[in-house]
Scaffold this motif. Structure first.
Motif, PDB file in Angstrom:
ATOM      1  N   LEU B  14       0.813  -1.218   0.000  1.00  0.00           N
ATOM      2  CA  LEU B  14       0.000   0.000   0.000  1.00  0.00           C
ATOM      3  C   LEU B  14       0.844   1.263   0.000  1.00  0.00           C
ATOM      4  O   LEU B  14       0.702   2.108  -0.879  1.00  0.00           O
ATOM      5  N   VAL B  30       0.047   7.042  -2.160  1.00  0.00           N
ATOM      6  CA  VAL B  30      -0.373   6.639  -0.819  1.00  0.00           C
ATOM      7  C   VAL B  30       0.746   7.094   0.108  1.00  0.00           C
ATOM      8  O   VAL B  30       1.761   6.427   0.249  1.00  0.00           O
ATOM      9  N   LEU B  33      -1.318   6.038   5.945  1.00  0.00           N
ATOM     10  CA  LEU B  33      -2.564   5.275   6.074  1.00  0.00           C
ATOM     11  C   LEU B  33      -3.276   5.699   7.352  1.00  0.00           C
ATOM     12  O   LEU B  33      -2.637   6.086   8.335  1.00  0.00           O
ATOM     13  N   VAL B  50      -6.764   6.166   2.936  1.00  0.00           N
ATOM     14  CA  VAL B  50      -5.374   6.458   2.599  1.00  0.00           C
ATOM     15  C   VAL B  50      -5.205   7.968   2.676  1.00  0.00           C
ATOM     16  O   VAL B  50      -6.113   8.728   2.350  1.00  0.00           O
ATOM     17  N   ILE B  95      -7.043  -2.647  -5.551  1.00  0.00           N
ATOM     18  CA  ILE B  95      -5.669  -2.516  -5.060  1.00  0.00           C
ATOM     19  C   ILE B  95      -4.791  -3.481  -5.829  1.00  0.00           C
ATOM     20  O   ILE B  95      -4.937  -4.689  -5.744  1.00  0.00           O
ATOM     21  N   LEU B  99      -3.307   1.934  -6.837  1.00  0.00           N
ATOM     22  CA  LEU B  99      -4.658   1.969  -6.273  1.00  0.00           C
ATOM     23  C   LEU B  99      -5.577   2.698  -7.246  1.00  0.00           C
ATOM     24  O   LEU B  99      -5.269   3.811  -7.663  1.00  0.00           O
TER      25      LEU B  99
END
Lengths: 409, 139
Positions: B14, B30, B33, B50, B95, B99
Protein backbone atom coordinates in the motif's frame (compact mmCIF):
# COMPACT_ATOMS: atom_id res chain seq x y z
CA UNK A 1 4.60 -0.06 -43.40
CA UNK A 2 3.71 2.17 -40.47
CA UNK A 3 5.69 -0.22 -38.30
CA UNK A 4 8.79 0.10 -40.52
CA UNK A 5 8.47 3.86 -40.39
CA UNK A 6 8.13 3.77 -36.61
CA UNK A 7 11.25 1.64 -36.26
CA UNK A 8 13.26 3.82 -38.67
CA UNK A 9 12.18 7.01 -36.91
CA UNK A 10 13.08 5.50 -33.55
CA UNK A 11 16.53 4.51 -34.73
CA UNK A 12 17.24 7.88 -36.33
CA UNK A 13 16.12 9.87 -33.30
CA UNK A 14 18.07 7.55 -30.99
CA UNK A 15 21.27 8.67 -32.77
CA UNK A 16 20.60 12.32 -31.93
CA UNK A 17 19.39 11.20 -28.51
CA UNK A 18 22.68 9.49 -27.69
CA UNK A 19 24.82 12.46 -28.71
CA UNK A 20 24.49 15.62 -26.64
CA UNK A 21 26.74 18.26 -25.12
CA UNK A 22 28.51 15.57 -23.04
CA UNK A 23 29.73 13.65 -26.10
CA UNK A 24 30.62 16.83 -28.03
CA UNK A 25 32.85 18.05 -25.21
CA UNK A 26 34.26 14.79 -23.83
CA UNK A 27 34.70 13.11 -27.23
CA UNK A 28 36.70 16.04 -28.60
CA UNK A 29 38.74 16.58 -25.43
CA UNK A 30 39.70 12.95 -25.20
CA UNK A 31 40.51 12.67 -28.90
CA UNK A 32 42.82 15.64 -28.68
CA UNK A 33 44.67 14.42 -25.58
CA UNK A 34 44.54 10.64 -25.79
CA UNK A 35 43.96 9.83 -29.46
CA UNK A 36 41.80 6.73 -29.73
CA UNK A 37 43.32 5.17 -26.62
CA UNK A 38 40.08 5.78 -24.68
CA UNK A 39 37.68 4.58 -27.37
CA UNK A 40 37.00 1.60 -25.10
CA UNK A 41 35.33 3.90 -22.56
CA UNK A 42 32.77 5.03 -25.15
CA UNK A 43 32.22 1.41 -26.19
CA UNK A 44 31.77 0.46 -22.52
CA UNK A 45 29.22 3.26 -22.02
CA UNK A 46 27.44 2.04 -25.16
CA UNK A 47 27.26 -1.46 -23.68
CA UNK A 48 25.97 0.09 -20.43
CA UNK A 49 23.26 2.21 -21.98
CA UNK A 50 22.09 -0.68 -24.13
CA UNK A 51 21.76 -2.97 -21.08
CA UNK A 52 20.17 -0.28 -18.89
CA UNK A 53 17.81 1.16 -21.51
CA UNK A 54 16.65 -2.29 -22.56
CA UNK A 55 15.84 -3.23 -18.95
CA UNK A 56 14.26 0.14 -18.10
CA UNK A 57 12.27 0.21 -21.35
CA UNK A 58 11.01 -3.32 -20.81
CA UNK A 59 10.07 -2.57 -17.18
CA UNK A 60 8.21 0.53 -18.38
CA UNK A 61 6.45 -1.19 -21.26
CA UNK A 62 5.34 -4.19 -19.20
CA UNK A 63 4.65 -2.73 -15.76
CA UNK A 64 3.61 0.74 -17.02
CA UNK A 65 5.61 2.20 -14.15
CA UNK A 66 8.27 4.90 -14.59
CA UNK A 67 11.64 4.86 -12.84
CA UNK A 68 11.04 7.31 -9.98
CA UNK A 69 7.74 5.74 -9.14
CA UNK A 70 9.62 2.49 -8.59
CA UNK A 71 12.56 4.12 -6.81
CA UNK A 72 10.28 5.44 -4.09
CA UNK A 73 8.16 2.32 -3.89
CA UNK A 74 11.13 -0.02 -3.60
CA UNK A 75 13.51 2.09 -1.53
CA UNK A 76 11.05 3.96 0.68
CA UNK A 77 10.28 7.68 0.85
CA UNK A 78 13.47 8.76 2.63
CA UNK A 79 16.02 7.07 0.41
CA UNK A 80 13.79 7.86 -2.56
CA UNK A 81 13.86 11.54 -1.67
CA UNK A 82 17.66 11.56 -1.27
CA UNK A 83 17.88 9.80 -4.62
CA UNK A 84 15.50 12.31 -6.19
CA UNK A 85 17.50 15.28 -4.91
CA UNK A 86 20.83 13.85 -6.14
CA UNK A 87 19.39 13.11 -9.57
CA UNK A 88 17.70 16.50 -9.73
CA UNK A 89 20.90 18.41 -8.98
CA UNK A 90 22.71 16.53 -11.75
CA UNK A 91 19.87 16.77 -14.27
CA UNK A 92 19.38 20.46 -13.53
CA UNK A 93 23.09 21.08 -14.16
CA UNK A 94 22.68 19.06 -17.38
CA UNK A 95 19.82 21.35 -18.47
CA UNK A 96 22.15 24.31 -17.92
CA UNK A 97 24.97 22.61 -19.86
CA UNK A 98 22.68 21.79 -22.81
CA UNK A 99 21.19 25.30 -22.93
CA UNK A 100 24.77 26.61 -22.75
CA UNK A 101 25.63 24.35 -25.71
CA UNK A 102 22.74 25.74 -27.77
CA UNK A 103 23.74 29.29 -26.84
CA UNK A 104 27.42 28.69 -27.73
CA UNK A 105 26.38 27.20 -31.10
CA UNK A 106 24.24 30.27 -31.76
CA UNK A 107 27.21 32.47 -30.80
CA UNK A 108 29.32 30.66 -33.43
CA UNK A 109 26.64 31.19 -36.05
CA UNK A 110 25.83 34.82 -35.24
CA UNK A 111 28.84 36.29 -33.34
CA UNK A 112 26.43 37.47 -30.64
CA UNK A 113 27.74 36.63 -27.14
CA UNK A 114 26.26 33.39 -25.81
CA UNK A 115 25.12 35.02 -22.56
CA UNK A 116 22.62 37.04 -24.57
CA UNK A 117 21.32 33.85 -26.16
CA UNK A 118 20.83 32.04 -22.81
CA UNK A 119 17.49 33.67 -21.85
CA UNK A 120 16.26 33.35 -25.44
CA UNK A 121 17.06 29.63 -25.57
CA UNK A 122 15.56 28.98 -22.12
CA UNK A 123 12.40 30.79 -23.26
CA UNK A 124 12.20 28.76 -26.49
CA UNK A 125 12.56 25.50 -24.54
CA UNK A 126 9.70 26.65 -22.31
CA UNK A 127 7.50 27.52 -25.31
CA UNK A 128 7.97 23.99 -26.67
CA UNK A 129 7.12 22.26 -23.38
CA UNK A 130 4.28 24.69 -22.62
CA UNK A 131 2.38 24.81 -25.86
CA UNK A 132 3.84 23.08 -28.90
CA UNK A 133 3.44 19.51 -30.03
CA UNK A 134 6.40 18.05 -28.24
CA UNK A 135 6.47 14.83 -30.23
CA UNK A 136 6.88 16.67 -33.54
CA UNK A 137 9.59 18.89 -32.09
CA UNK A 138 11.44 15.96 -30.62
CA UNK A 139 11.45 14.07 -33.91
CA UNK A 140 12.44 17.21 -35.82
CA UNK A 141 15.44 17.72 -33.55
CA UNK A 142 16.28 14.03 -33.61
CA UNK A 143 16.33 14.01 -37.41
CA UNK A 144 18.35 17.23 -37.65
CA UNK A 145 20.81 15.57 -35.27
CA UNK A 146 21.62 13.33 -38.23
CA UNK A 147 23.60 16.31 -39.59
CA UNK A 148 26.30 15.05 -37.23
CA UNK A 149 26.95 12.21 -39.68
CA UNK A 150 29.09 14.85 -41.44
CA UNK A 151 31.72 14.31 -38.72
CA UNK A 152 32.12 10.74 -40.03
CA UNK A 153 32.59 11.99 -43.62
CA UNK A 154 35.15 14.48 -42.34
CA UNK A 155 37.16 11.76 -40.61
CA UNK A 156 37.15 9.66 -43.79
CA UNK A 157 38.38 12.72 -45.75
CA UNK A 158 41.19 13.27 -43.25
CA UNK A 159 42.63 9.88 -44.31
CA UNK A 160 43.73 8.57 -40.96
CA UNK A 161 46.21 5.68 -40.73
CA UNK A 162 43.50 3.07 -40.08
CA UNK A 163 46.03 0.50 -38.90
CA UNK A 164 47.20 2.87 -36.19
CA UNK A 165 43.60 3.75 -35.25
CA UNK A 166 42.73 0.06 -34.92
CA UNK A 167 45.84 -0.51 -32.85
CA UNK A 168 44.90 2.29 -30.43
CA UNK A 169 41.33 1.01 -30.13
CA UNK A 170 42.28 -2.63 -29.62
CA UNK A 171 45.50 -2.17 -27.62
CA UNK A 172 44.87 1.03 -25.70
CA UNK A 173 47.84 2.55 -23.92
CA UNK A 174 48.20 5.67 -21.85
CA UNK A 175 50.12 8.39 -23.77
CA UNK A 176 53.45 9.13 -22.03
CA UNK A 177 52.58 12.76 -21.42
CA UNK A 178 49.47 11.94 -19.34
CA UNK A 179 49.18 10.63 -15.78
CA UNK A 180 47.39 7.38 -14.96
CA UNK A 181 44.87 9.33 -12.87
CA UNK A 182 43.89 11.65 -15.71
CA UNK A 183 43.68 8.70 -18.12
CA UNK A 184 41.07 7.05 -15.90
CA UNK A 185 39.40 10.36 -15.06
CA UNK A 186 38.69 10.92 -18.75
CA UNK A 187 37.60 7.30 -19.13
CA UNK A 188 34.95 8.00 -16.46
CA UNK A 189 34.00 11.28 -18.16
CA UNK A 190 33.35 9.48 -21.46
CA UNK A 191 31.49 6.73 -19.65
CA UNK A 192 29.28 9.24 -17.81
CA UNK A 193 28.64 11.25 -21.00
CA UNK A 194 27.09 8.18 -22.60
CA UNK A 195 25.03 7.30 -19.56
CA UNK A 196 23.54 10.45 -18.12
CA UNK A 197 20.65 9.53 -15.78
CA UNK A 198 18.14 11.69 -17.69
CA UNK A 199 18.50 9.49 -20.79
CA UNK A 200 17.05 6.49 -19.03
CA UNK A 201 14.28 8.45 -17.18
CA UNK A 202 13.28 9.96 -20.42
CA UNK A 203 13.44 6.77 -22.40
CA UNK A 204 11.31 4.77 -19.96
CA UNK A 205 8.85 7.61 -19.34
CA UNK A 206 8.41 8.03 -23.09
CA UNK A 207 7.68 4.32 -23.40
CA UNK A 208 4.83 4.63 -20.89
CA UNK A 209 3.46 7.77 -22.41
CA UNK A 210 3.28 6.35 -25.89
CA UNK A 211 1.43 3.40 -24.33
CA UNK A 212 4.06 0.94 -25.36
CA UNK A 213 3.02 -2.55 -24.53
CA UNK A 214 4.64 -5.93 -24.78
CA UNK A 215 4.02 -5.98 -28.55
CA UNK A 216 6.16 -2.84 -28.92
CA UNK A 217 9.23 -4.47 -27.46
CA UNK A 218 10.75 -5.08 -30.95
CA UNK A 219 10.57 -1.32 -31.70
CA UNK A 220 12.20 -0.63 -28.37
CA UNK A 221 14.96 -3.14 -29.05
CA UNK A 222 15.60 -1.66 -32.53
CA UNK A 223 16.00 1.80 -30.97
CA UNK A 224 18.39 0.48 -28.38
CA UNK A 225 20.40 -2.01 -30.38
CA UNK A 226 20.75 0.01 -33.62
CA UNK A 227 20.19 3.68 -32.76
CA UNK A 228 22.53 3.88 -29.78
CA UNK A 229 25.48 2.17 -31.53
CA UNK A 230 25.13 4.66 -34.42
CA UNK A 231 25.19 7.47 -31.84
CA UNK A 232 28.35 6.00 -30.37
CA UNK A 233 29.84 5.95 -33.89
CA UNK A 234 29.26 9.72 -34.11
CA UNK A 235 31.04 10.15 -30.77
CA UNK A 236 33.97 8.06 -31.99
CA UNK A 237 34.26 10.12 -35.19
CA UNK A 238 34.34 13.34 -33.13
CA UNK A 239 37.10 11.72 -31.09
CA UNK A 240 39.06 10.54 -34.11
CA UNK A 241 38.66 13.91 -35.85
CA UNK A 242 40.00 15.67 -32.75
CA UNK A 243 42.93 13.25 -32.52
CA UNK A 244 43.90 13.92 -36.15
CA UNK A 245 43.44 17.70 -36.22
CA UNK A 246 43.64 19.05 -32.67
CA UNK A 247 46.04 16.57 -31.01
CA UNK A 248 49.08 17.22 -33.25
CA UNK A 249 48.60 20.98 -32.76
CA UNK A 250 48.43 20.61 -28.96
CA UNK A 251 44.96 22.17 -28.90
CA UNK A 252 43.28 21.34 -25.59
CA UNK A 253 39.51 21.59 -26.05
CA UNK A 254 38.10 24.34 -23.81
CA UNK A 255 35.55 25.82 -26.22
CA UNK A 256 32.72 24.25 -28.14
CA UNK A 257 33.89 25.59 -31.53
CA UNK A 258 36.99 23.41 -31.24
CA UNK A 259 34.74 20.35 -31.47
CA UNK A 260 33.66 21.59 -34.92
CA UNK A 261 37.22 22.37 -36.10
CA UNK A 262 38.19 18.93 -37.48
CA UNK A 263 35.08 18.84 -39.67
CA UNK A 264 35.59 22.33 -41.05
CA UNK A 265 39.32 21.69 -41.64
CA UNK A 266 38.50 18.54 -43.60
CA UNK A 267 35.49 19.68 -45.61
CA UNK A 268 35.35 23.47 -45.56
CA UNK A 269 32.65 25.99 -44.84
CA UNK A 270 29.53 24.09 -45.91
CA UNK A 271 30.47 21.29 -43.55
CA UNK A 272 30.90 23.77 -40.71
CA UNK A 273 27.33 24.97 -41.30
CA UNK A 274 26.07 21.38 -41.32
CA UNK A 275 27.96 20.40 -38.18
CA UNK A 276 26.73 23.50 -36.33
CA UNK A 277 23.19 22.59 -37.31
CA UNK A 278 23.89 19.16 -35.85
CA UNK A 279 25.25 20.69 -32.61
CA UNK A 280 22.20 22.94 -32.37
CA UNK A 281 19.74 20.11 -32.97
CA UNK A 282 21.28 17.64 -30.56
CA UNK A 283 21.80 20.15 -27.73
CA UNK A 284 18.35 21.73 -28.13
CA UNK A 285 16.75 18.29 -28.26
CA UNK A 286 18.66 17.31 -25.13
CA UNK A 287 17.67 20.59 -23.42
CA UNK A 288 14.01 19.66 -23.99
CA UNK A 289 14.53 16.13 -22.73
CA UNK A 290 16.50 17.11 -19.63
CA UNK A 291 13.97 19.81 -18.68
CA UNK A 292 11.14 17.30 -18.93
CA UNK A 293 13.25 14.71 -17.09
CA UNK A 294 13.46 17.09 -14.09
CA UNK A 295 9.69 17.55 -14.11
CA UNK A 296 9.08 13.82 -14.62
CA UNK A 297 11.25 12.73 -11.70
CA UNK A 298 9.59 15.18 -9.28
CA UNK A 299 6.10 14.32 -10.51
CA UNK A 300 6.75 10.58 -10.37
CA UNK A 301 8.03 10.79 -6.81
CA UNK A 302 5.02 12.77 -5.58
CA UNK A 303 2.46 11.00 -7.77
CA UNK A 304 1.45 13.95 -9.97
CA UNK A 305 0.43 13.73 -13.57
CA UNK A 306 3.41 14.04 -15.92
CA UNK A 307 4.20 13.77 -19.60
CA UNK A 308 4.70 15.46 -22.95
CA UNK A 309 0.97 15.84 -23.53
CA UNK A 310 0.02 17.21 -20.10
CA UNK A 311 -1.52 20.64 -20.67
CA UNK A 312 -0.92 23.38 -18.06
CA UNK A 313 -4.53 23.06 -16.88
CA UNK A 314 -4.07 19.32 -16.28
CA UNK A 315 -1.25 19.63 -13.78
CA UNK A 316 -0.14 23.03 -12.61
CA UNK A 317 2.53 21.64 -10.27
CA UNK A 318 4.23 19.74 -13.10
CA UNK A 319 4.30 22.80 -15.35
CA UNK A 320 5.48 25.01 -12.52
CA UNK A 321 8.37 22.64 -11.86
CA UNK A 322 9.38 22.86 -15.54
CA UNK A 323 9.36 26.66 -15.36
CA UNK A 324 11.45 26.66 -12.16
CA UNK A 325 13.90 24.19 -13.75
CA UNK A 326 14.46 26.50 -16.72
CA UNK A 327 14.77 29.60 -14.55
CA UNK A 328 17.35 27.86 -12.35
CA UNK A 329 19.32 26.58 -15.36
CA UNK A 330 19.38 30.04 -16.95
CA UNK A 331 20.46 31.55 -13.61
CA UNK A 332 23.39 29.10 -13.38
CA UNK A 333 24.56 30.09 -16.87
CA UNK A 334 24.04 33.82 -16.32
CA UNK A 335 26.20 33.61 -13.20
CA UNK A 336 28.93 32.98 -15.80
CA UNK A 337 29.43 29.28 -15.15
CA UNK A 338 31.40 28.11 -18.20
CA UNK A 339 29.15 25.65 -20.11
CA UNK A 340 32.12 23.48 -21.17
CA UNK A 341 33.44 23.19 -17.59
CA UNK A 342 29.91 22.59 -16.35
CA UNK A 343 29.56 19.75 -18.85
CA UNK A 344 32.78 18.14 -17.59
CA UNK A 345 31.51 18.19 -14.00
CA UNK A 346 28.06 16.94 -14.96
CA UNK A 347 29.28 13.90 -16.86
CA UNK A 348 31.63 12.78 -14.08
CA UNK A 349 28.94 13.26 -11.39
CA UNK A 350 26.46 11.41 -13.63
CA UNK A 351 28.79 8.43 -13.60
CA UNK A 352 29.04 8.64 -9.80
CA UNK A 353 25.24 8.75 -9.32
CA UNK A 354 24.28 5.98 -11.74
CA UNK A 355 23.84 3.10 -9.26
CA UNK A 356 21.12 5.14 -7.49
CA UNK A 357 18.67 4.73 -10.35
CA UNK A 358 20.04 1.60 -11.93
CA UNK A 359 19.77 -0.65 -8.88
CA UNK A 360 16.00 -0.27 -8.23
CA UNK A 361 15.23 -0.81 -11.91
CA UNK A 362 17.29 -4.00 -11.93
CA UNK A 363 15.45 -5.27 -8.84
CA UNK A 364 12.00 -4.56 -10.29
CA UNK A 365 12.97 -6.20 -13.59
CA UNK A 366 13.12 -9.47 -11.63
CA UNK A 367 9.84 -9.05 -9.76
CA UNK A 368 6.99 -11.07 -11.31
CA UNK A 369 4.40 -8.89 -9.55
CA UNK A 370 5.34 -6.08 -11.92
CA UNK A 371 6.74 -8.00 -14.84
CA UNK A 372 4.58 -11.12 -15.18
CA UNK A 373 6.48 -13.56 -17.40
CA UNK A 374 8.71 -10.83 -18.86
CA UNK A 375 11.17 -10.86 -15.95
CA UNK A 376 14.88 -10.73 -16.71
CA UNK A 377 16.31 -13.76 -18.47
CA UNK A 378 19.46 -15.26 -16.92
CA UNK A 379 21.47 -13.63 -19.73
CA UNK A 380 20.12 -10.14 -19.11
CA UNK A 381 20.58 -10.68 -15.37
CA UNK A 382 24.19 -11.75 -15.84
CA UNK A 383 24.85 -8.68 -18.00
CA UNK A 384 22.83 -6.51 -15.63
CA UNK A 385 24.77 -7.62 -12.55
CA UNK A 386 28.15 -7.36 -14.34
CA UNK A 387 27.18 -3.84 -15.27
CA UNK A 388 26.11 -3.06 -11.69
CA UNK A 389 29.56 -4.09 -10.42
CA UNK A 390 31.19 -1.89 -13.05
CA UNK A 391 28.94 1.03 -12.06
CA UNK A 392 29.86 0.65 -8.40
CA UNK A 393 33.59 0.73 -9.22
CA UNK A 394 33.12 3.81 -11.42
CA UNK A 395 30.94 5.45 -8.82
CA UNK A 396 33.50 5.00 -6.03
CA UNK A 397 36.42 6.12 -8.20
CA UNK A 398 34.80 9.17 -9.86
CA UNK A 399 35.03 11.82 -7.16
CA UNK A 400 38.51 10.90 -5.80
CA UNK A 401 39.88 10.99 -9.37
CA UNK A 402 38.25 14.37 -9.92
CA UNK A 403 40.05 15.67 -6.82
CA UNK A 404 43.44 14.06 -7.62
CA UNK A 405 43.52 15.30 -11.21
CA UNK A 406 41.94 18.68 -10.35
CA UNK A 407 39.17 17.81 -12.84
CA UNK A 408 41.43 16.60 -15.61
CA UNK A 409 44.31 18.99 -14.98
CA UNK B 1 -10.62 -5.26 3.24
CA UNK B 2 -12.54 -5.18 -0.03
CA UNK B 3 -10.58 -8.04 -1.57
CA UNK B 4 -12.12 -10.69 0.62
CA UNK B 5 -9.58 -12.81 2.40
CA UNK B 6 -6.57 -11.30 0.59
CA UNK B 7 -3.73 -10.47 2.90
CA UNK B 8 -1.96 -7.19 2.25
CA UNK B 9 1.14 -5.86 3.90
CA UNK B 10 0.65 -2.14 4.48
CA UNK B 11 4.30 -1.39 3.87
CA UNK B 12 4.74 -3.63 0.88
CA UNK B 13 1.42 -3.38 -0.95
CA UNK B 14 0.00 0.00 0.00
CA UNK B 15 2.46 2.64 1.12
CA UNK B 16 4.09 4.70 -1.64
CA UNK B 17 1.94 3.17 -4.37
CA UNK B 18 0.48 5.52 -7.00
CA UNK B 19 -3.22 6.44 -6.89
CA UNK B 20 -5.00 6.52 -10.24
CA UNK B 21 -8.34 8.31 -10.59
CA UNK B 22 -11.53 7.18 -12.36
CA UNK B 23 -9.87 7.81 -15.75
CA UNK B 24 -6.59 6.12 -14.82
CA UNK B 25 -4.69 9.40 -14.46
CA UNK B 26 -1.99 9.62 -11.74
CA UNK B 27 -3.47 11.75 -8.97
CA UNK B 28 -1.42 11.21 -5.81
CA UNK B 29 0.61 8.67 -3.86
CA UNK B 30 -0.37 6.64 -0.82
CA UNK B 31 1.66 8.83 1.51
CA UNK B 32 0.25 7.46 4.76
CA UNK B 33 -2.56 5.28 6.07
CA UNK B 34 -5.41 5.96 8.50
CA UNK B 35 -6.55 3.17 10.79
CA UNK B 36 -9.38 3.18 13.29
CA UNK B 37 -9.35 1.09 16.46
CA UNK B 38 -11.69 -1.87 16.52
CA UNK B 39 -14.70 -1.94 18.81
CA UNK B 40 -14.10 -5.42 20.21
CA UNK B 41 -11.13 -5.45 22.62
CA UNK B 42 -8.91 -7.95 20.79
CA UNK B 43 -9.82 -7.05 17.18
CA UNK B 44 -7.36 -5.72 14.62
CA UNK B 45 -7.19 -2.05 13.62
CA UNK B 46 -9.30 -1.29 10.54
CA UNK B 47 -7.89 0.56 7.53
CA UNK B 48 -10.31 3.45 6.98
CA UNK B 49 -8.53 5.76 4.53
CA UNK B 50 -5.37 6.46 2.60
CA UNK B 51 -3.77 9.81 3.32
CA UNK B 52 -2.00 11.78 0.66
CA UNK B 53 -0.25 15.05 -0.01
CA UNK B 54 2.97 16.55 1.26
CA UNK B 55 1.64 16.99 4.78
CA UNK B 56 0.93 13.26 5.01
CA UNK B 57 4.30 12.33 3.52
CA UNK B 58 6.16 14.72 5.80
CA UNK B 59 4.61 13.04 8.85
CA UNK B 60 6.63 9.96 8.00
CA UNK B 61 9.80 12.07 8.06
CA UNK B 62 9.21 14.45 10.92
CA UNK B 63 6.01 15.37 12.76
CA UNK B 64 6.86 19.04 13.35
CA UNK B 65 7.77 19.55 9.72
CA UNK B 66 4.42 18.01 8.82
CA UNK B 67 2.53 20.42 11.10
CA UNK B 68 4.29 23.41 9.55
CA UNK B 69 3.53 22.21 6.02
CA UNK B 70 -0.08 21.69 7.00
CA UNK B 71 -0.31 25.24 8.39
CA UNK B 72 1.31 26.58 5.24
CA UNK B 73 -1.13 24.68 3.05
CA UNK B 74 -4.05 26.17 4.98
CA UNK B 75 -2.74 29.68 4.32
CA UNK B 76 -3.30 29.08 0.61
CA UNK B 77 -6.24 26.73 0.51
CA UNK B 78 -9.21 26.85 2.85
CA UNK B 79 -9.98 23.35 4.12
CA UNK B 80 -12.93 22.38 6.23
CA UNK B 81 -11.17 19.66 8.13
CA UNK B 82 -7.61 20.02 9.39
CA UNK B 83 -5.13 17.23 8.73
CA UNK B 84 -3.78 15.64 5.59
CA UNK B 85 -5.98 15.03 2.56
CA UNK B 86 -7.73 11.65 2.80
CA UNK B 87 -9.37 9.24 0.42
CA UNK B 88 -11.89 7.02 2.16
CA UNK B 89 -11.45 3.27 1.61
CA UNK B 90 -15.04 3.17 0.29
CA UNK B 91 -13.74 5.13 -2.73
CA UNK B 92 -10.96 2.63 -3.48
CA UNK B 93 -12.14 0.15 -6.08
CA UNK B 94 -9.01 -1.89 -6.76
CA UNK B 95 -5.67 -2.52 -5.06
CA UNK B 96 -2.94 -3.74 -7.39
CA UNK B 97 0.45 -2.33 -8.28
CA UNK B 98 -1.53 0.96 -8.20
CA UNK B 99 -4.66 1.97 -6.27
CA UNK B 100 -7.63 2.72 -8.48
CA UNK B 101 -10.20 5.09 -6.99
CA UNK B 102 -13.69 6.11 -8.06
CA UNK B 103 -13.54 9.95 -7.85
CA UNK B 104 -11.91 12.07 -10.57
CA UNK B 105 -8.69 13.82 -9.69
CA UNK B 106 -10.13 17.33 -9.70
CA UNK B 107 -12.64 16.33 -7.05
CA UNK B 108 -9.94 15.20 -4.62
CA UNK B 109 -8.96 17.18 -1.57
CA UNK B 110 -5.30 16.58 -2.41
CA UNK B 111 -5.73 18.54 -5.66
CA UNK B 112 -6.61 21.80 -3.90
CA UNK B 113 -3.05 23.17 -4.01
CA UNK B 114 -2.81 22.22 -7.69
CA UNK B 115 -6.03 24.14 -8.41
CA UNK B 116 -4.77 27.12 -6.42
CA UNK B 117 -1.51 27.20 -8.40
CA UNK B 118 -3.37 26.86 -11.69
CA UNK B 119 -5.71 29.77 -10.90
CA UNK B 120 -3.25 32.09 -9.23
CA UNK B 121 0.03 31.48 -11.02
CA UNK B 122 -0.26 29.70 -14.36
CA UNK B 123 -3.51 31.42 -15.40
CA UNK B 124 -1.53 34.63 -15.78
CA UNK B 125 0.77 33.18 -18.43
CA UNK B 126 -0.35 33.43 -22.07
CA UNK B 127 -1.83 30.30 -23.60
CA UNK B 128 -2.36 28.41 -20.36
CA UNK B 129 -5.99 27.66 -21.17
CA UNK B 130 -6.92 28.32 -17.54
CA UNK B 131 -9.63 30.78 -16.58
CA UNK B 132 -8.39 32.63 -13.48
CA UNK B 133 -11.86 33.86 -12.48
CA UNK B 134 -13.50 30.48 -12.55
CA UNK B 135 -14.12 28.91 -9.19
CA UNK B 136 -14.68 25.48 -10.67
CA UNK B 137 -12.06 22.87 -10.99
CA UNK B 138 -10.31 23.15 -14.37
CA UNK B 139 -11.75 20.57 -16.74
Amino acid sequence: MKRVFEIALGILTAIGGFVDIGELVAGSQVGSRFGMNLAWATLLSLFGIVVFAEIAGRVAAVSQRPVFDLVRERLGPRFGLANLLASLVITLATVAAEIGGVALTLELATSINYLLWVPVVAFLVWVVVWKLNFEVMENAFGLSGLALVVTGIAVWQLRPDWGNVAHQVLHPAKPGTESVASYFYYAIALFGAGLMPYEVFFFSSGAIEQHWAKRDLPVLRANVFIGFPLGAAVTLSLMLGASLVLGPRQIDVGHLYQAALPTSVALGKWALIVVLLGFFACTFGAALETTLACGYSIAQYFGWQWGKFVAPKDDARFHLSLILTLVAAAAVLLSRADPVKLTEFVIVLSAAALPLTYFPVLVVANDPEYMGVKTNTPVSNALGVAFLVLLLVVSVAAVPLMIITKAGG
Amino acid sequence: MSAAGRELWARLHLLDRPILDAEGIPSAKVDDLEFSLPEEPDGLPILTAVLCGNAALARRFNRRLAQRLELLRRVFVPVERPGPARIDMSEVKHIGPALHITPRRHELEVATLDRWLARNVLAHLPGSGIDARSDDAPQ
